[in-house]
Enzyme design. Sequence first.
Site, PDB file in Angstrom:
ATOM      1  N   HIS A  15      -2.848   8.275   5.958  1.00  0.00           N
ATOM      2  CA  HIS A  15      -3.068   6.953   5.374  1.00  0.00           C
ATOM      3  C   HIS A  15      -4.429   6.436   5.818  1.00  0.00           C
ATOM      4  O   HIS A  15      -5.193   5.929   5.002  1.00  0.00           O
ATOM      5  CB  HIS A  15      -1.952   6.007   5.801  1.00  0.00           C
ATOM      6  CG  HIS A  15      -2.065   4.641   5.226  1.00  0.00           C
ATOM      7  ND1 HIS A  15      -2.003   4.404   3.867  1.00  0.00           N
ATOM      8  CD2 HIS A  15      -2.242   3.431   5.815  1.00  0.00           C
ATOM      9  CE1 HIS A  15      -2.130   3.095   3.646  1.00  0.00           C
ATOM     10  NE2 HIS A  15      -2.281   2.494   4.798  1.00  0.00           N
ATOM     11  N   CYS A  20       0.802  -1.224   0.000  1.00  0.00           N
ATOM     12  CA  CYS A  20       0.000   0.000   0.000  1.00  0.00           C
ATOM     13  C   CYS A  20       0.834   1.273   0.000  1.00  0.00           C
ATOM     14  O   CYS A  20       0.263   2.374  -0.072  1.00  0.00           O
ATOM     15  CB  CYS A  20      -0.936  -0.004   1.203  1.00  0.00           C
ATOM     16  SG  CYS A  20      -2.001  -1.460   1.255  1.00  0.00           S
ATOM     17  N   LYS A  76      -9.674   8.033   2.577  1.00  0.00           N
ATOM     18  CA  LYS A  76     -10.149   6.685   2.268  1.00  0.00           C
ATOM     19  C   LYS A  76     -11.556   6.455   2.806  1.00  0.00           C
ATOM     20  O   LYS A  76     -12.219   5.500   2.396  1.00  0.00           O
ATOM     21  CB  LYS A  76      -9.180   5.641   2.825  1.00  0.00           C
ATOM     22  CG  LYS A  76      -7.841   5.591   2.125  1.00  0.00           C
ATOM     23  CD  LYS A  76      -6.950   4.485   2.702  1.00  0.00           C
ATOM     24  CE  LYS A  76      -5.586   4.453   2.023  1.00  0.00           C
ATOM     25  NZ  LYS A  76      -4.748   5.612   2.380  1.00  0.00           N
ATOM     26  N   HIS A 120      -9.953   2.079  -0.069  1.00  0.00           N
ATOM     27  CA  HIS A 120      -8.497   1.909  -0.072  1.00  0.00           C
ATOM     28  C   HIS A 120      -8.062   1.282  -1.395  1.00  0.00           C
ATOM     29  O   HIS A 120      -8.337   0.116  -1.655  1.00  0.00           O
ATOM     30  CB  HIS A 120      -8.082   1.023   1.104  1.00  0.00           C
ATOM     31  CG  HIS A 120      -6.613   0.959   1.334  1.00  0.00           C
ATOM     32  ND1 HIS A 120      -5.689   1.617   0.558  1.00  0.00           N
ATOM     33  CD2 HIS A 120      -5.881   0.291   2.288  1.00  0.00           C
ATOM     34  CE1 HIS A 120      -4.472   1.356   1.003  1.00  0.00           C
ATOM     35  NE2 HIS A 120      -4.571   0.571   2.044  1.00  0.00           N
ATOM     36  N   GLU A 176      -0.597   5.189  13.368  1.00  0.00           N
ATOM     37  CA  GLU A 176      -0.405   6.448  12.656  1.00  0.00           C
ATOM     38  C   GLU A 176      -0.642   7.635  13.583  1.00  0.00           C
ATOM     39  O   GLU A 176       0.098   8.628  13.540  1.00  0.00           O
ATOM     40  CB  GLU A 176      -1.332   6.535  11.446  1.00  0.00           C
ATOM     41  CG  GLU A 176      -1.104   7.800  10.645  1.00  0.00           C
ATOM     42  CD  GLU A 176      -1.773   7.786   9.286  1.00  0.00           C
ATOM     43  OE1 GLU A 176      -1.416   8.659   8.459  1.00  0.00           O
ATOM     44  OE2 GLU A 176      -2.636   6.927   9.040  1.00  0.00           O
ATOM     45  N   PHE A 226       1.300  -3.338   4.274  1.00  0.00           N
ATOM     46  CA  PHE A 226       1.723  -4.645   4.766  1.00  0.00           C
ATOM     47  C   PHE A 226       3.194  -4.856   4.416  1.00  0.00           C
ATOM     48  O   PHE A 226       3.680  -4.384   3.379  1.00  0.00           O
ATOM     49  CB  PHE A 226       0.883  -5.753   4.137  1.00  0.00           C
ATOM     50  CG  PHE A 226      -0.537  -5.834   4.653  1.00  0.00           C
ATOM     51  CD1 PHE A 226      -0.912  -5.269   5.855  1.00  0.00           C
ATOM     52  CD2 PHE A 226      -1.511  -6.497   3.911  1.00  0.00           C
ATOM     53  CE1 PHE A 226      -2.215  -5.351   6.318  1.00  0.00           C
ATOM     54  CE2 PHE A 226      -2.814  -6.587   4.365  1.00  0.00           C
ATOM     55  CZ  PHE A 226      -3.173  -6.016   5.568  1.00  0.00           C
TER      56      PHE A 226
END
Length: 427
Positions: free
Chosen positions: A319, A171, A351, A356, A330, A414
């Site tokens: 994010h 991502c 998002k 996403h 975050e 990830f």
Amino acid sequence: MSTQQDHRRVVVTGLGAITPSGNSADALWQAVRDGRSAIRVLEGDEFADLPVRIGGQVRDFDPTDHLPRALARRLSPVQQWAIAAADQALAQVGATGPDDLPWDPVRVSVLSASGSGPIDAMQAATRAYDEGGPRSVPLTLAIHGAPDGAGALLSQRYGIRGTAPAVSATCASGGIALGEGMRLIRHGYADAVLVVGMEDCLGPINLSSNANMRALAAGFEDDPTAASRPFDRARSGFVMAAGAAAVLLEAEDVARDRGARPFAVLAGFGASSDAHHPTAPHPAGRGAAQAMRACLADAGIDAQDPAQAAEAVDHVNAHGTGTPAGDAAEAAALTEVLGPRAGGVPVTATKSSTGHLLGAAGVVEAVLSVRTLTDQTLPPTLNLDDPEFEGLDLVRASARQQPVGTVLSTSFGFGGHNAALLFTRAD
């Protein structure tokens, strides 16, 4: 180490998008700014028996509006979207083909960013092999089934003769591709770089894998627009979406010489790895904070001083996927980097509107960050009914109009991949 001032400044001169929120950069921005969710129940019989049946699908897109019918049939949807988004970005500098490219083609590169690339092509070829043997495998698989296929096609379409590789870092792919594109220009290897983020993640296999990992928001089929809820206490996972976006980067001196008026400046880039876990972020946001500090330092800001960092950042396009662990990490990273003044820096998680787009997300959010600067408007975060992180100034419910000169955009993935970009207003 050389300083940022020793290098060419890098500006944004083109934007494009094919997303669930709209099939142009303008349509994408208007939907997100206006707080309209693109999340729906997925259309298609293949989704009927899946544990999660919501997502963001590209709609009202006809590939033959952009490509010859024979070529469109050979390409995966993700490549069709990537080419269409790139066409939009290049059209903004007057380029419709190799004859009107405004730069020496040797001095232009294409970077295509994706977590999986045209995964549907490999899945279809595997089924064909299982059913019909070796001769049934498409001969174009080696060309159009590769992650760099869109970049290669774009280089041929526009006569671009610089590098055209793929960038894959789950991502964070789009954010890292933009940063690497900036470096190519900044250090003199290119005059322009076309960065295209693309992802087609809504196949049953991808959806099933992420659902089995309990990474996706589930149980929202009756109210899909409520599923993506970053930073809310009731968040339960992210919502997958498909699409593509393009950002055209250019050396400022080259853009000015040809009379262009840039949209924004890409002033800083930082990246890191958590080195922690295959899927879970470091709980204290260690790698995320490292990437943010590297980005700010790259832009000439004293990132070790939280007060100066907070003073330099006017807005954060987070994010913010809506996973319990990811949002907490975050928030911890933002608090660490920006210090006691973190609560004075508005934060948006777009998002919540778009879903996403995985490897394409960093480029989609770069488009939104640039439009935040050009429109002097902070887009909202949807579904923030009960914010968990009271120390952050989360932009809720509706857009906020206020002066904004810098936007920090973050991408984490990830595998522990982290990227941060700093966009500033063009002079």
